[in-house]
Write a protein that holds these residues in place. Structure first.
Motif, PDB file in Angstrom:
ATOM      1  N   GLU A 207     -55.761 -41.147  -4.218  1.00 10.95           N
ATOM      2  CA  GLU A 207     -54.959 -41.165  -5.440  1.00 10.95           C
ATOM      3  C   GLU A 207     -55.832 -41.510  -6.654  1.00 10.95           C
ATOM      4  OE1 GLU A 207     -51.962 -40.209  -5.840  1.00 10.95           O
ATOM      5  OE2 GLU A 207     -51.482 -39.874  -3.719  1.00 10.95           O
ATOM      6  N   ILE A 208     -56.757 -42.443  -6.484  1.00 10.75           N
ATOM      7  CA  ILE A 208     -57.662 -42.789  -7.589  1.00 10.75           C
ATOM      8  C   ILE A 208     -58.550 -41.591  -7.940  1.00 10.75           C
ATOM      9  CG2 ILE A 208     -59.593 -44.253  -8.255  1.00 10.75           C
ATOM     10  CD1 ILE A 208     -58.395 -46.498  -6.698  1.00 10.75           C
ATOM     11  N   HIS A 209     -59.064 -40.923  -6.905  1.00 11.60           N
ATOM     12  CA  HIS A 209     -59.908 -39.754  -7.141  1.00 11.60           C
ATOM     13  C   HIS A 209     -59.117 -38.646  -7.841  1.00 11.60           C
ATOM     14  CE1 HIS A 209     -63.045 -36.785  -6.528  1.00 11.60           C
ATOM     15  NE2 HIS A 209     -62.193 -36.007  -5.895  1.00 11.60           N
ATOM     16  N   LYS A 210     -57.888 -38.423  -7.424  1.00 11.52           N
ATOM     17  CA  LYS A 210     -57.062 -37.395  -8.058  1.00 11.52           C
ATOM     18  C   LYS A 210     -56.761 -37.750  -9.515  1.00 11.52           C
ATOM     19  CE  LYS A 210     -52.750 -37.070  -6.971  1.00 11.52           C
ATOM     20  NZ  LYS A 210     -51.494 -36.830  -6.222  1.00 11.52           N
ATOM     21  N   PHE A 211     -56.529 -39.025  -9.771  1.00 14.96           N
ATOM     22  CA  PHE A 211     -56.274 -39.466 -11.145  1.00 14.96           C
ATOM     23  C   PHE A 211     -57.510 -39.245 -12.018  1.00 14.96           C
ATOM     24  CE2 PHE A 211     -56.211 -42.608 -14.545  1.00 14.96           C
ATOM     25  CZ  PHE A 211     -54.931 -42.450 -15.061  1.00 14.96           C
ATOM     26  N   ASN A 212     -58.688 -39.533 -11.471  1.00 16.73           N
ATOM     27  CA  ASN A 212     -59.920 -39.342 -12.233  1.00 16.73           C
ATOM     28  C   ASN A 212     -60.148 -37.869 -12.578  1.00 16.73           C
ATOM     29  OD1 ASN A 212     -60.481 -42.083 -12.124  1.00 16.73           O
ATOM     30  ND2 ASN A 212     -61.724 -41.901 -10.276  1.00 16.73           N
ATOM     31  N   LEU A 213     -59.712 -36.985 -11.699  1.00 15.29           N
ATOM     32  CA  LEU A 213     -59.899 -35.564 -11.942  1.00 15.29           C
ATOM     33  C   LEU A 213     -58.899 -35.011 -12.945  1.00 15.29           C
ATOM     34  CD1 LEU A 213     -60.623 -34.275  -8.310  1.00 15.29           C
ATOM     35  CD2 LEU A 213     -62.275 -34.720 -10.130  1.00 15.29           C
ATOM     36  N   THR A 214     -57.665 -35.495 -12.885  1.00 17.64           N
ATOM     37  CA  THR A 214     -56.598 -34.928 -13.714  1.00 17.64           C
ATOM     38  C   THR A 214     -56.445 -35.626 -15.062  1.00 17.64           C
ATOM     39  OG1 THR A 214     -54.994 -36.354 -12.589  1.00 17.64           O
ATOM     40  CG2 THR A 214     -55.333 -34.133 -11.689  1.00 17.64           C
ATOM     41  N   GLN A 215     -56.789 -36.912 -15.123  1.00 17.18           N
ATOM     42  CA  GLN A 215     -56.583 -37.670 -16.357  1.00 17.18           C
ATOM     43  C   GLN A 215     -57.860 -38.433 -16.722  1.00 17.18           C
ATOM     44  OE1 GLN A 215     -52.857 -39.817 -16.547  1.00 17.18           O
ATOM     45  NE2 GLN A 215     -52.035 -38.636 -14.831  1.00 17.18           N
ATOM     46  N   ASN A 216     -58.925 -37.702 -16.777  1.00 20.63           N
ATOM     47  CA  ASN A 216     -60.219 -38.323 -17.045  1.00 20.63           C
ATOM     48  C   ASN A 216     -60.297 -38.926 -18.444  1.00 20.63           C
ATOM     49  OD1 ASN A 216     -62.897 -39.043 -16.512  1.00 20.63           O
ATOM     50  ND2 ASN A 216     -63.675 -37.147 -17.406  1.00 20.63           N
TER      51      ASN A 216
ATOM     52  N   GLN B 256     -58.168 -40.668 -19.965  1.00 15.53           N
ATOM     53  CA  GLN B 256     -57.457 -41.936 -20.094  1.00 15.53           C
ATOM     54  C   GLN B 256     -58.102 -43.077 -19.306  1.00 15.53           C
ATOM     55  OE1 GLN B 256     -53.292 -41.551 -19.274  1.00 15.53           O
ATOM     56  NE2 GLN B 256     -53.116 -39.540 -20.263  1.00 15.53           N
ATOM     57  N   ILE B 257     -59.259 -42.832 -18.721  1.00 16.77           N
ATOM     58  CA  ILE B 257     -59.870 -43.840 -17.858  1.00 16.77           C
ATOM     59  C   ILE B 257     -60.228 -45.096 -18.649  1.00 16.77           C
ATOM     60  CG2 ILE B 257     -61.925 -44.331 -16.483  1.00 16.77           C
ATOM     61  CD1 ILE B 257     -61.853 -41.536 -15.432  1.00 16.77           C
ATOM     62  N   ASP B 258     -60.669 -44.923 -19.899  1.00 23.25           N
ATOM     63  CA  ASP B 258     -61.082 -46.092 -20.684  1.00 23.25           C
ATOM     64  C   ASP B 258     -59.912 -47.011 -21.013  1.00 23.25           C
ATOM     65  OD1 ASP B 258     -63.639 -45.108 -20.644  1.00 23.25           O
ATOM     66  OD2 ASP B 258     -63.441 -44.048 -22.559  1.00 23.25           O
ATOM     67  N   ASN B 259     -58.695 -46.488 -20.957  1.00 22.42           N
ATOM     68  CA  ASN B 259     -57.515 -47.289 -21.284  1.00 22.42           C
ATOM     69  C   ASN B 259     -56.822 -47.853 -20.046  1.00 22.42           C
ATOM     70  OD1 ASN B 259     -57.923 -46.624 -24.003  1.00 22.42           O
ATOM     71  ND2 ASN B 259     -56.727 -44.729 -23.781  1.00 22.42           N
ATOM     72  N   ILE B 260     -57.428 -47.662 -18.880  1.00 22.30           N
ATOM     73  CA  ILE B 260     -56.808 -48.084 -17.623  1.00 22.30           C
ATOM     74  C   ILE B 260     -57.467 -49.375 -17.146  1.00 22.30           C
ATOM     75  CG2 ILE B 260     -56.384 -47.484 -15.219  1.00 22.30           C
ATOM     76  CD1 ILE B 260     -54.731 -45.914 -17.223  1.00 22.30           C
ATOM     77  N   ILE B 261     -56.639 -50.314 -16.682  1.00 23.60           N
ATOM     78  CA  ILE B 261     -57.109 -51.569 -16.091  1.00 23.60           C
ATOM     79  C   ILE B 261     -56.543 -51.649 -14.671  1.00 23.60           C
ATOM     80  CG2 ILE B 261     -57.121 -54.084 -16.220  1.00 23.60           C
ATOM     81  CD1 ILE B 261     -56.760 -53.852 -19.214  1.00 23.60           C
ATOM     82  N   LEU B 262     -57.402 -51.801 -13.704  1.00 22.39           N
ATOM     83  CA  LEU B 262     -56.978 -51.892 -12.306  1.00 22.39           C
ATOM     84  C   LEU B 262     -56.528 -53.323 -12.017  1.00 22.39           C
ATOM     85  CD1 LEU B 262     -56.712 -50.320  -9.651  1.00 22.39           C
ATOM     86  CD2 LEU B 262     -59.027 -51.069  -9.066  1.00 22.39           C
ATOM     87  N   VAL B 263     -55.277 -53.481 -11.624  1.00 18.83           N
ATOM     88  CA  VAL B 263     -54.687 -54.804 -11.391  1.00 18.83           C
ATOM     89  C   VAL B 263     -54.155 -54.848  -9.964  1.00 18.83           C
ATOM     90  CG1 VAL B 263     -52.947 -56.468 -12.118  1.00 18.83           C
ATOM     91  CG2 VAL B 263     -54.059 -55.019 -13.821  1.00 18.83           C
ATOM     92  N   SER B 264     -54.345 -55.958  -9.283  1.00 18.13           N
ATOM     93  CA  SER B 264     -53.788 -56.166  -7.940  1.00 18.13           C
ATOM     94  C   SER B 264     -53.120 -57.526  -7.885  1.00 18.13           C
ATOM     95  CB  SER B 264     -54.887 -56.069  -6.872  1.00 18.13           C
ATOM     96  OG  SER B 264     -55.836 -57.100  -7.041  1.00 18.13           O
ATOM     97  N   TRP B 265     -52.116 -57.650  -7.034  1.00 17.03           N
ATOM     98  CA  TRP B 265     -51.432 -58.930  -6.858  1.00 17.03           C
ATOM     99  C   TRP B 265     -50.959 -59.052  -5.415  1.00 17.03           C
ATOM    100  CZ3 TRP B 265     -49.370 -54.760  -9.412  1.00 17.03           C
ATOM    101  CH2 TRP B 265     -48.200 -54.224  -8.894  1.00 17.03           C
ATOM    102  N   ASP B 266     -50.585 -60.241  -5.073  1.00 18.95           N
ATOM    103  CA  ASP B 266     -50.154 -60.533  -3.705  1.00 18.95           C
ATOM    104  C   ASP B 266     -48.848 -61.315  -3.756  1.00 18.95           C
ATOM    105  OD1 ASP B 266     -50.065 -60.703  -0.984  1.00 18.95           O
ATOM    106  OD2 ASP B 266     -51.468 -62.378  -0.838  1.00 18.95           O
ATOM    107  N   VAL B 267     -47.995 -61.084  -2.774  1.00 20.12           N
ATOM    108  CA  VAL B 267     -46.717 -61.788  -2.671  1.00 20.12           C
ATOM    109  C   VAL B 267     -46.846 -62.847  -1.583  1.00 20.12           C
ATOM    110  CG1 VAL B 267     -44.245 -61.578  -2.239  1.00 20.12           C
ATOM    111  CG2 VAL B 267     -45.473 -59.733  -3.405  1.00 20.12           C
TER     112      VAL B 267
END
Length: 527
Positions: free
Chosen positions: A444-453, A455-466
């Motif tokens: 999914e990350i690779h597909k996003f990089n190909l289709t919406q290259n 917008q990469i500078d405006n993207i922040i990768l965030v993770s969380w845990d429950v």
């Protein structure tokens, strides 16, 4: 009899330059076995290539499902199969007829005797056995002195001692027990939970029986993997095949030629292992002694890492305390009080079975389940599940908290939960925000990089845990979410009411057992 291509037979020919009938016979026998092995390798290579092509095809289909509507892709695949299945069957029939005709031609195939089925041990005996006269007549044969058994055993122990898998890996051992481990004990623990010591007296009959059970299990697994629920009138039969394992029946041979070839070659190799009276020990005497010492520590608990591979050693009191940190939560678990009833557990199990029987009667009357499924869901003999903890070694800052796991094997709701899960998990696959595994996430990350290259500078990768996600799921909210998805089905079979009621019964009657006390989980989902 067996047949091999004439081309392989022509390539496996050898004639001695001098007269030696015994040696010529032995070489001829070895070449006969070589022909069979060569054919096996060709078939294996063909199956590997076919498997790689199929995997590539399935990968491309998954890409299409991610790019387009999965239902549209499935419809196209269905139309494709409907059109090409008759053509494929016709091609197989013609291929079979052609193969039968070719086998009957002596210039294409030749028959070989059963000597080609001999094992690797038979091959080695053909090479190593020569008469005394042959050795005298041919000086090329050099007499090799076999090592004494004692020397061979010492050599084996040196190999084990120097094996990298036996070297101590401190990251695979977390010692919280306060006991001092010797080097040998650390090496034994480093072998991991999947290591199996060689038994002192191998039982060949039991081994062969286990191999046969393994083959049957693999065939049944392949058989059930091809079954998916459908909306046809035969949907009860599909569910029965997918959920109810057969008892006392021999598994049919798989339709996969690659799987059958793998089973045939594996069984042939396994049944030639350990035929001697005494097999070599895969542990040194010092390691054996260290293993016995570890087994004698009754006051020490050995548990697995929650993530990764390794052992945690802790005292019995500390382990019980970590488990009770979860079971002691009054908002989630209710202990069955021994003071109110001298035998509360059998009474509670009988009560749960009664609730399940009422659901079975209602669902059977509504046509949501068959009689066979109904008899399978109601368990004649059941017992509470078992609670245990695995240590979260990746969280040392929190003093290695425990993850509570409830084993529902043998519990009253085991089969009912499997029935409802069979239909609920199909809904989760259709959700757009569900990830199957890490590979899909990377895709999914690779597909996003190909289709919406752009917008990469405006993207922040965030993770969380429950924290304690499964026990924290509210039953009411969870059932409402399930109902919303069940109502969106094109074919509402089984009925939404039956699936929701089965899920509710499972959630409200999850009975488990720890340290001679039974608990009922009144909120959340068991893990």
């Amino acid at each position: 009899a067996n047949v091999i291509p004439q081309g392989i037979n022509d390539q496996c020919q050898f004639t001695l330059s001098y007269d030696n009938p015994d040696l010529s016979t032995q070489i001829s026998t070895l070449l006969q076995a070589t022909k069979s092995r060569t054919l096996d390798l060709i078939i294996t290579d063909y199956e590997n290539r076919t498997k790689a092509w199929r995997n590539s095809m399935y990968t491309q289909i998954d890409v299409l499902r991610n790019l387009y509507n999965s239902s549209d892709v499935d419809n196209v695949i269905t139309d494709f199969n409907v059109y090409f299945v008759p053509i494929t069957n016709n091609m197989r029939q013609n291929h079979h007829k052609k193969l039968v005709n070719l086998i009957s031609q002596k210039d294409t195939f030749m028959y070989i005797s059963s000597v080609n089925q001999c094992s690797d041990q038979d091959h080695s005996s053909v090479v190593n056995t020569s008469s005394v006269n042959n050795r005298k007549n041919n000086r090329k044969f050099k007499k090799k002195k076999n090592k004494p058994r004692s020397n061979r055993k010492q050599t084996l122990n040196k190999i084990i001692k120097g094996n990298e898998a036996v070297k101590v890996n401190d990251r695979m051992i977390l010692n919280l027990s306060g006991k001092t481990l010797t080097d040998e004990q650390k090496e034994v623990l480093t072998l991991g939970p999947d290591f199996a010591p060689t038994p002192s007296h191998p039982q060949i009959d039991k081994r062969d029986n286990d191999i046969d059970k393994w083959v049957s299990k693999i065939r049944w697994a392949h058989f059930f993997s091809k079954v998916t629920p459908s909306s046809t009138p035969n949907v009860h039969r599909d569910t029965e095949i997918a959920l109810i394992p057969p008892s006392g029946k021999e598994a049919p041979k798989s339709t996969s030629q690659a799987l059958e070839l793998y089973l045939q070659l594996t069984v042939k190799e396994l049944k030639t292992i350990g035929l001697c009276n005494k097999s070599f020990d895969n542990m040194s005497p010092n390691h054996r002694q260290a293993l016995k010492q570890l087994q004698s520590w009754d006051d020490t608990v050995f548990r697995y890492f929650d993530k990764g591979t390794g052992w945690v050693l802790d005292t019995q009191d500390n382990y019980e305390q970590k488990v009770m940190e979860h079971l002691g939560d009054a908002d989630t678990f209710i202990p069955i009080n021994e003071a109110n009833n001298t035998s509360p557990i059998p009474k509670k199990i009988k009560e749960i079975n009664g609730i399940i029987e009422k659901w079975v009667e209602t669902s059977l009357e509504a046509g949501d389940i068959s009689k066979r499924i109904a008899s399978w869901i109601v368990k004649e003999e059941s017992r509470p599940g078992y609670d245990y903890c695995n240590y979260k070694v990746h969280k040392p800052q929190a003093n290695y908290p425990g993850r509570l796991i409830t084993s529902g094997c043998g519990s009253p709701t085991e089969n009912l939960a499997a029935w409802s899960d069979f239909y609920l998990k199909q809904l989760a696959v259709e959700l757009p925000y569900v990830l199957k595994d890490s590979s899909q996430f990377l895709y999914e990350i690779h597909k996003f990089n190909l289709t919406q290259n752009d917008q990469i500078d405006n993207i922040i990768l965030v993770s969380w845990d429950v924290v304690a996600m499964f026990p924290s799921i509210d039953n009411v909210m969870g059932l409402d979410a399930c109902q919303e998805l069940l109502d969106q089905r094109d074919v509402k079979f089984p009925s939404t009411t039956s699936i929701l009621e089965a899920t509710r019964i499972t959630l409200e009657n999850n009975i488990s057992f720890f340290n001679n006390v039974a608990y009922i989980q009144k909120n959340g989902t068991a893990m």
